[in-house]
Motif scaffolding. Sequence first.
Motif: not given
Length: 239
Positions: A101-103, A123-125, A177-181, A199-204
């Motif tokens: 992704g954005s990485f 961190f993202h604003l 893979v990654d996720f957002k909290l 599933g909307d906030t992580m990659r599996i």
Amino acid sequence: MVDNWVGELIYEGKAKRVYKVNDELLIMEFKDEVTAFDGARKEHAPGKGRLAAAQTVFFMQLLGKYGIRNHLVDWDGDRKILVKSLRMIPIEVIVRNYAYGSFLKRMPLVKPLTKFRKPLVEFHLKSDELHDPLITTDDIIEAGLVNYGQLNEIINTALRVNSILSEFMASRGLTLVDFKLEFGFDKSGNIVLADEISGDTMRILINGRHLDKELFRKGASALDLVRAYEEMNRLLNIP
Ligand code: ADP
Ligand code: CDP
């Protein structure tokens, strides 16, 4: 906990509607909708709201068993969850185990899906207008969003959430893979894990195949996404 699962609509976001029950509690209703690219692609996704709510309830309860304080109070068994009303910290905390992704966009020198030596926390604003820009820990402190100790607590909690979820997924043959909290403050000033984990906030991945919203970002239909969420829930024994 609440008799009729109604409240005053106070916010409608891309994925959820938020209703005020009283000063302490909110209802979050997961929509049967999927959006990507800051809402530029949007489709009706029948059944998705309930599946994402069930995932969130399952993961929040799992994390609760490991002592991770979170906002979940109750579930209506369908698309609504009852949560503690928090003063949200306007940042997205992203944990990455593999490059994606954005990485990859900002660091093209790393090959896709390279496993990191240790999980990355970034961190993202939270700002749709600015497209959720990457920010530094100094930015967060200088803006007064949290203090140094609170930021450390957020980082440690995010890493602990990652260990718990990664191990749980691995035991079922899935790769996180990654996720957002997101986090907020409760009335006593405690930092509490909030929002959703779905599933909307992580990659599996299962055998290299996505069971998450990346499918939709890559062009799959909303119906295919709902099928993938059903598969995730089956594999993880989520009701
Ligand atoms: P977005 O605002 O990104 O479109 P959603 O559609 O998911 O997102 O809307 C849910 C909103 O509720 C988000 O702004 C999120 O930060 C906020 N939120 C999540 N949990 C809580 C909570 N416990 N208390 C108050 N606000 C919350
Ligand atoms: O999705 P994109 O490539 O733009 O962003 P990312 O920074 O690579 O996303 C990392 C993880 O955070 C993914 O699992 C996304 O699903 C999740 N995320 C999210 O839930 N909400 C956002 N606004 C941004 C990312």
